[in-house]
Write a protein that holds these residues in place. Structure first.
Motif, PDB file in Angstrom:
ATOM      1  N   GLN A  69      31.498  44.839  36.129  1.00 40.06           N
ATOM      2  CA  GLN A  69      33.242  44.538  37.018  1.00 40.06           C
ATOM      3  C   GLN A  69      33.470  43.611  35.820  1.00 40.06           C
ATOM      4  O   GLN A  69      34.436  44.511  35.192  1.00 40.06           O
ATOM      5  N   GLU A  72      35.060  46.840  32.967  1.00 39.42           N
ATOM      6  CA  GLU A  72      36.026  47.448  33.989  1.00 39.42           C
ATOM      7  C   GLU A  72      37.543  46.518  34.221  1.00 39.42           C
ATOM      8  O   GLU A  72      38.584  47.701  34.116  1.00 39.42           O
ATOM      9  N   SER A  73      36.829  45.602  34.259  1.00 42.40           N
ATOM     10  CA  SER A  73      38.144  44.906  34.504  1.00 42.40           C
ATOM     11  C   SER A  73      38.706  44.357  33.385  1.00 42.40           C
ATOM     12  O   SER A  73      40.175  44.804  33.223  1.00 42.40           O
ATOM     13  N   PHE A  92      38.611  38.538  38.701  1.00 43.29           N
ATOM     14  CA  PHE A  92      38.463  39.519  39.943  1.00 43.29           C
ATOM     15  C   PHE A  92      37.386  38.838  40.499  1.00 43.29           C
ATOM     16  O   PHE A  92      36.767  37.246  40.170  1.00 43.29           O
ATOM     17  N   THR A  93      37.518  39.041  41.853  1.00 41.21           N
ATOM     18  CA  THR A  93      36.407  38.975  42.912  1.00 41.21           C
ATOM     19  C   THR A  93      35.466  38.980  43.322  1.00 41.21           C
ATOM     20  O   THR A  93      34.961  39.627  42.680  1.00 41.21           O
ATOM     21  N   LYS A  95      33.884  38.980  45.920  1.00 44.38           N
ATOM     22  CA  LYS A  95      34.274  40.524  46.494  1.00 44.38           C
ATOM     23  C   LYS A  95      34.227  42.114  45.605  1.00 44.38           C
ATOM     24  O   LYS A  95      32.911  43.442  46.061  1.00 44.38           O
ATOM     25  N   GLN A  96      35.003  41.530  44.594  1.00 50.09           N
ATOM     26  CA  GLN A  96      35.028  43.704  43.992  1.00 50.09           C
ATOM     27  C   GLN A  96      34.090  43.202  42.750  1.00 50.09           C
ATOM     28  O   GLN A  96      33.103  45.436  43.305  1.00 50.09           O
ATOM     29  N   SER A  99      31.104  44.891  46.059  1.00 50.80           N
ATOM     30  CA  SER A  99      31.347  46.706  46.472  1.00 50.80           C
ATOM     31  C   SER A  99      30.950  47.083  44.886  1.00 50.80           C
ATOM     32  O   SER A  99      30.990  48.600  44.903  1.00 50.80           O
ATOM     33  N   LYS A 100      30.783  46.973  44.082  1.00 46.23           N
ATOM     34  CA  LYS A 100      29.943  47.667  42.615  1.00 46.23           C
ATOM     35  C   LYS A 100      28.841  48.585  43.215  1.00 46.23           C
ATOM     36  O   LYS A 100      28.604  49.605  43.070  1.00 46.23           O
ATOM     37  N   SER A 103      29.788  51.168  45.728  1.00 40.42           N
ATOM     38  CA  SER A 103      30.039  52.248  44.634  1.00 40.42           C
ATOM     39  C   SER A 103      29.393  52.775  43.708  1.00 40.42           C
ATOM     40  O   SER A 103      29.306  54.377  43.755  1.00 40.42           O
TER      41      SER A 103
END
Length: 111
Positions: A69, A72-73, A92-93, A95-96, A99-100, A103
């Motif tokens: 994350q 990505e961010s 980022f949260t 939750k983000q 979700s990784k 994904s």
């Protein structure tokens, strides 16, 4: 240039990491660049280092997810101001980040 440490658990040896990276860069420079580009010193003045105040993982098992994350961010929402110390607690949260995992699972199944 600067060394930024994104640590989702805020480990105890985080400042050692900056020093080790500076030493590594110094050795690499001396071996590969010094003869061509001259001397360069990788110290606290020429190569600042900092821990980034960034989102933290809620457990001891999501470090890989948080690394992905962070990467990505970093590319999707680039840091525009590198004034130290960097403070990105809402970059980022959680939750983000969580979700990784789903994904990645979908991507693996697709491949």
């Amino acid at each position: 240039p600067c060394i930024l440490i994104f640590d989702s658990l805020k480990g105890d040896n985080r400042y050692d990491v900056v020093n080790i990276l500076r030493q590594y860069l110094q050795v690499e420079w001396n071996l590969k660049k010094r003869d061509v580009e001259g001397e360069r010193v990788f110290d606290r003045i020429s190569m600042k280092g900092s821990m980034v105040n960034c989102p933290q993982q809620p457990n001891s098992s999501d470090c890989g997810i948080y690394v992905l994350q962070y990467v990505e961010s970093f590319f999707l929402n680039p840091i525009s101001d590198f004034t130290l110390p960097l403070v990105l607690p809402n970059w980022f949260t959680s939750k983000q980040a969580m979700s990784k995992r789903l994904s990645l699972s979908k991507l693996v199944m697709k491949l």
